[in-house]
Design an enzyme around this catalytic site. Structure first.
Site, PDB file in Angstrom:
ATOM      1  N   HIS A  56      48.462  -0.492  38.854  1.00 15.54           N
ATOM      2  CA  HIS A  56      47.727   0.406  39.743  1.00 15.54           C
ATOM      3  C   HIS A  56      47.155  -0.361  40.933  1.00 15.54           C
ATOM      4  CE1 HIS A  56      44.872   4.130  39.831  1.00 15.54           C
ATOM      5  NE2 HIS A  56      45.031   3.648  41.055  1.00 15.54           N
ATOM      6  N   ARG A  60      48.623   0.155  50.733  1.00 16.11           N
ATOM      7  CA  ARG A  60      48.305   0.862  51.989  1.00 16.11           C
ATOM      8  C   ARG A  60      49.465   0.966  52.983  1.00 16.11           C
ATOM      9  NH1 ARG A  60      44.364   3.391  49.544  1.00 16.11           N
ATOM     10  NH2 ARG A  60      42.334   2.342  49.518  1.00 16.11           N
ATOM     11  N   HIS A 177      45.691  11.012  37.734  1.00 12.86           N
ATOM     12  CA  HIS A 177      44.329  10.806  38.223  1.00 12.86           C
ATOM     13  C   HIS A 177      43.520  11.990  37.705  1.00 12.86           C
ATOM     14  CE1 HIS A 177      41.345   9.829  41.564  1.00 12.86           C
ATOM     15  NE2 HIS A 177      40.964  11.043  41.177  1.00 12.86           N
ATOM     16  N   ASP A 303      43.240  -0.921  40.175  1.00 12.85           N
ATOM     17  CA  ASP A 303      42.956   0.119  41.168  1.00 12.85           C
ATOM     18  C   ASP A 303      42.468  -0.536  42.459  1.00 12.85           C
ATOM     19  OD1 ASP A 303      42.691   2.538  42.425  1.00 12.85           O
ATOM     20  OD2 ASP A 303      40.931   3.203  41.315  1.00 12.85           O
TER      21      ASP A 303
END
EC number: 3.5.2.3
Length: 428
Positions: A56, A60, A177, A303
């Site tokens: 995870h 970008r 999510h 994350d």
């Protein structure tokens, strides 16, 4: 590629051994090894782990290169001991087509610091209305098997069911999510005593838990795999534990920050602590640690969510959610799980390398440290203690919640198929 002899490393935290790397593979593991002309690394009892795998990561690129690029993100990953990362789909444009996932995959190949496996979006544009081209992304050069709308929840039960049915055909997995959007409108932090005292909109635990409960039942009904992203509450732990007891094919991850930080930190109103899902209570943190230790939670995933300075250095309500985590993950896990006696180093290898690679069906990673295996390795000086200084990060962003905090452990070397990407704590 020359031979490399790692001498005196504690393989998975065991007794010191030598490891000989020849080209891209491990040639031999034993005591008293020698190899003519080999470069020698004196490990002096450092911990040798299989290269870490992050299921995870937000890189970008494309679209938010001001936050991170595939190159800077993989450099950060290598610095943290990772040899592979799974790149989330919430880019601009969204990674919901074969063309975009192949672009990310090729950028990863060009970076050379770690393997990049793209994650495909579940729905077109992350809008939750229409399934994306799941089959085309799987059949692309990137070979996508993990799909997620992370950043947004697939809240439509019919869409979620269809996605689970679709990925079953090629042994894929939907990574959810878990956030019921109607229960979190205007939410700014965990719902509880602290949110009430601060007057900030509360983010109830049930918003996460209700989606997880629904999705494990859908996965059972369909006979497919579901993965729960960034699980954060004690109640979520109990639901996953129950699902596993029924034989449902569910896996779950916890982030390093949810293993350490609590909502008490929000009293500072420092947006560095603003994250999705939010920091929870001390009771939740303890439940997450215990669940990671007993295997209810399968893996640690960072994350890693980089943001530029202007998106975090502002008032709390306007700040973006997310924290960088690749370069501090192993240190936080050592601090919260190893130094507390909850996990040994072999178990850390399982939670941060073996299982993430298995969930993502990623070949060549998460393998035993043994002769004939790919030389994807991480060498950690676990005796090191240092203060986190984001100025030295390889990531393009600096939004870490650990600035100024002392943490243990330092990655001294990372090897990707026998090639050093980190040497003596510095990028190669």
């Amino acid at each position: 590629m020359s031979k490399i002899l790692i001498r005196g490393a504690k393989v998975l935290g065991g007794e010191p051994q030598d490891v000989l790397i020849d080209g891209e593979t491990i040639a031999e593991v034993g005591v008293g090894l020698s190899a003519e002309g080999a470069q020698v690394i004196e490990a002096d009892g450092q911990i040798l782990l299989p290269g870490l795998v992050d299921l995870h990561t937000h890189l970008r690129e494309p679209g938010r290169e001001d936050s991170e690029t595939v190159l800077t993100g993989t450099r950060a990953a290598a610095s943290g001991g990772f040899t592979a990362v799974f790149a989330m789909a919430n880019t601009f444009p969204v990674a919901d087509t074969a063309g975009v996932v192949e672009q990310v995959w090729r950028l990863g190949k060009e970076s050379g610091y770690c393997d990049v496996q793209p994650i495909g979006a579940v729905t077109v544009g992350l809008e939750g209305k229409k399934l994306a081209e799941l089959g085309a992304m799987h059949e692309s050069a990137a070979g996508v098997r993990v799909f997620s709308d992370d950043g947004k929840c697939v809240d439509d039960a019919v869409i979620m069911r269809r996605a689970l049915e679709y990925v079953k055909a090629f042994d894929g997995v939907v990574a959810q999510h878990a956030q019921e959007p109607r229960l979190t409108e205007g939410a700014q932090m965990n719902e509880g005593i602290v949110s009430a005292e601060l007057g900030l909109g509360g983010w109830p635990a049930v918003a996460e838990e209700s989606i997880i409960a629904r999705d494990v039942l859908l996965a059972e009904h369909v006979g497919s795999r579901v993965h729960i992203c960034h699980l954060s509450t004690a109640g979520s732990v109990e639901i996953v534990r129950w699902a596993k007891s029924r034989g449902i094919d569910v896996t779950a991850e916890v982030t390093p920050h949810h293993l350490l930080l609590t909502d008490e930190l929000v009293r500072s109103y420092n947006p560095v602590y603003k994250v999705n899902p939010p920091l929870r209570t001390e009771a939740d943190v303890m439940a997450l640690r215990e669940a990671l230790a007993d295997g209810t939670i399968d893996i640690v995933a960072t994350d890693h969510a980089p943001h530029p300075h202007e998106d975090k250095d502002c008032e709390w309500g306007a700040a973006a959610m997310g924290m960088v985590g690749l370069e501090t993950a192993l240190s936080v896990v050592q601090h919260t799980m190893v130094d507390t006696g909850l996990l040994d180093w072999e178990a850390v290898a399982d939670r941060m390398s073996v299982r993430p690679a298995a969930i993502g069906r990623l070949e060549g990673h998460g393998r035993p440290i043994a002769a004939g295996e790919p030389a994807n390795l991480t060498l950690l000086d676990s005796a090191y203690r240092g203060v986190v200084d984001p100025a030295g990060f390889a990531s393009r962003s600096r939004n870490t919640p650990y600035e100024g905090r002392e943490l243990p452990g330092r990655v001294t070397h990372t090897f990707l198929r026998g090639r050093a990407t980190v040497v003596d704590g510095n990028l190669a």
